[in-house]
Design an enzyme around this catalytic site. Sequence first.
Site, PDB file in Angstrom:
ATOM      1  N   ASP A  29      36.245  44.030  44.085  1.00 50.56           N
ATOM      2  CA  ASP A  29      36.678  45.359  44.516  1.00 50.56           C
ATOM      3  C   ASP A  29      35.660  46.401  44.046  1.00 50.56           C
ATOM      4  O   ASP A  29      35.177  47.249  44.815  1.00 50.56           O
ATOM      5  CB  ASP A  29      38.066  45.628  43.894  1.00 50.56           C
ATOM      6  CG  ASP A  29      38.719  46.879  44.424  1.00 50.56           C
ATOM      7  OD1 ASP A  29      38.174  47.480  45.374  1.00 50.56           O
ATOM      8  OD2 ASP A  29      39.777  47.272  43.892  1.00 50.56           O
ATOM      9  N   LYS A  84      33.161  36.750  34.023  1.00 47.96           N
ATOM     10  CA  LYS A  84      33.068  37.275  32.660  1.00 47.96           C
ATOM     11  C   LYS A  84      33.395  36.112  31.734  1.00 47.96           C
ATOM     12  O   LYS A  84      34.337  36.149  30.930  1.00 47.96           O
ATOM     13  CB  LYS A  84      34.052  38.458  32.514  1.00 47.96           C
ATOM     14  CG  LYS A  84      33.917  39.242  31.236  1.00 47.96           C
ATOM     15  CD  LYS A  84      32.678  40.103  31.163  1.00 47.96           C
ATOM     16  CE  LYS A  84      32.610  40.837  29.839  1.00 47.96           C
ATOM     17  NZ  LYS A  84      31.285  41.436  29.586  1.00 47.96           N
ATOM     18  N   ASP A 137      32.264  48.229  46.375  1.00 52.25           N
ATOM     19  CA  ASP A 137      32.105  49.671  46.564  1.00 52.25           C
ATOM     20  C   ASP A 137      30.739  50.139  46.052  1.00 52.25           C
ATOM     21  O   ASP A 137      30.098  51.001  46.658  1.00 52.25           O
ATOM     22  CB  ASP A 137      33.218  50.446  45.844  1.00 52.25           C
ATOM     23  CG  ASP A 137      34.404  50.681  46.762  1.00 52.25           C
ATOM     24  OD1 ASP A 137      34.493  49.982  47.787  1.00 52.25           O
ATOM     25  OD2 ASP A 137      35.236  51.554  46.457  1.00 52.25           O
ATOM     26  N   TYR A 160      45.371  41.756  40.456  1.00 51.35           N
ATOM     27  CA  TYR A 160      46.180  42.611  41.333  1.00 51.35           C
ATOM     28  C   TYR A 160      47.473  41.944  41.771  1.00 51.35           C
ATOM     29  O   TYR A 160      48.375  42.585  42.287  1.00 51.35           O
ATOM     30  CB  TYR A 160      45.378  43.032  42.580  1.00 51.35           C
ATOM     31  CG  TYR A 160      44.143  43.853  42.290  1.00 51.35           C
ATOM     32  CD1 TYR A 160      43.884  44.347  41.014  1.00 51.35           C
ATOM     33  CD2 TYR A 160      43.230  44.154  43.292  1.00 51.35           C
ATOM     34  CE1 TYR A 160      42.750  45.098  40.744  1.00 51.35           C
ATOM     35  CE2 TYR A 160      42.094  44.903  43.034  1.00 51.35           C
ATOM     36  CZ  TYR A 160      41.851  45.369  41.759  1.00 51.35           C
ATOM     37  OH  TYR A 160      40.727  46.109  41.504  1.00 51.35           O
ATOM     38  N   ASP A 188      29.171  42.613  34.182  1.00 50.19           N
ATOM     39  CA  ASP A 188      28.535  43.856  33.728  1.00 50.19           C
ATOM     40  C   ASP A 188      27.052  43.848  34.086  1.00 50.19           C
ATOM     41  O   ASP A 188      26.483  44.855  34.518  1.00 50.19           O
ATOM     42  CB  ASP A 188      28.771  44.095  32.232  1.00 50.19           C
ATOM     43  CG  ASP A 188      28.737  42.820  31.402  1.00 50.19           C
ATOM     44  OD1 ASP A 188      28.655  41.726  31.988  1.00 50.19           O
ATOM     45  OD2 ASP A 188      28.784  42.912  30.164  1.00 50.19           O
TER      46      ASP A 188
END
Length: 361
Positions: free
Chosen positions: A251, A195, A255, A146, A227
Amino acid sequence: MECKIAVISGDGIGPEIVREAKKVMDAVAAKYGHHITYTDVLMGGASIDVHGVPLTDQAIADCQAADAVLMGSIGGNTSTSPWYRLPADKRPEAGLLKLRKSLGLFANLRPASLYQELKSACPLRDEIIGDGFDLMIMRELTGGLYFGERKTVEENGVQKAYDTLTYDENEIRRIAKRGFEIAEKRRKKVTSVDKANVLDSSRLWRKVVEEVAKDYPEVALEHMLVDNCAMQLVKDPGQFDVILTENMFGDILSDEASMITGSIGMLPSASLNDTKFGLYEPSGGSAPDIAGQNIANPIATILSAAMMLRFSFDLDQEADAVEAAVQQVLTEGYRTRDILSEDAKQVTTSQMGDLIAERIK
Ligand code: NAD
């Protein structure tokens, strides 16, 4: 103890839920002999209406002068509010991004736990929920994809977009340390999510996290690919204590984790820098659809205040007392509208604050 708290009530339900958190903090101060001073700070739409900008330099200075910031939420209805006809850098959310940057808040903590009393709101099956879950997501907040360099170009008539994911070892080390410190105060397990089978930034992440882990021998470390973590959260959330991860993975996973608890009005959050300073706010937004009706759930903000007591003031006993009072009120069957079930007693925002504060006294 002297506690200097900057208070950003904000927009929408913000002032209603912050009022209740202050009520509970005052009950804590009275019972345990602390002295709290509050400084009101304008941010978001409330600041635009008065100053024409979502955050003034004075507001930043007032927050910096405090030990911690208690925030409601900012923003309005993004389709109808005149705040959203302003350029992007003048809108309410720009104030929050600027404040986070000015305060160096690089670590975002979002707990997700399931109250047995609210089990029916959880979308997971009973056999998955088991004895419930109580996990904490520690997300890096100021680096990664980001904040990396980005551009969109046209090459041979074809549009191409670039985003860059960069982390240096110092950024990883400081967030990893916070993750292990938090785990030491909890069930002493860190799941570092990356990852590393694909990304260089993740391989560096894993290496640095392993180095940091050596300083926390009591904390167990495991690595998990992002994942797999997304799957495990809905398959067996009880396995997690602290999930430590980079910005974008955090992020998305935070959620997902909040969704499995079933109620946004119950979830606190904290953003910390490398001192004891922090900004504490509910995970939800300003809920303009229910603002001004005294029906919002103040518990997320009250639990955010408990996090402030624990992380900024090292007042673990007081934080425990707030969390126990919330638990007690739920056990007694009191509910705001968003978490109401058939046999429960419906209360308003201010009644919920009163009930929790009374159980602390
Ligand atoms: P929201 O979280 O405000 O609302 C989503 C739904 O959850 C609504 O139905 C709302 O009524 C409900 N809800 C949220 N908090 C609640 C509470 N405490 N009690 C009961 N119900 C609650 O999300 P949104 O509608 O997408 O956003 C509204 C505004 O909030 C936007 O301007 C958005 O930018 C802003 N926002 C601010 C923050 C922040 O201040 N950190 C975070 C998220 C969204």
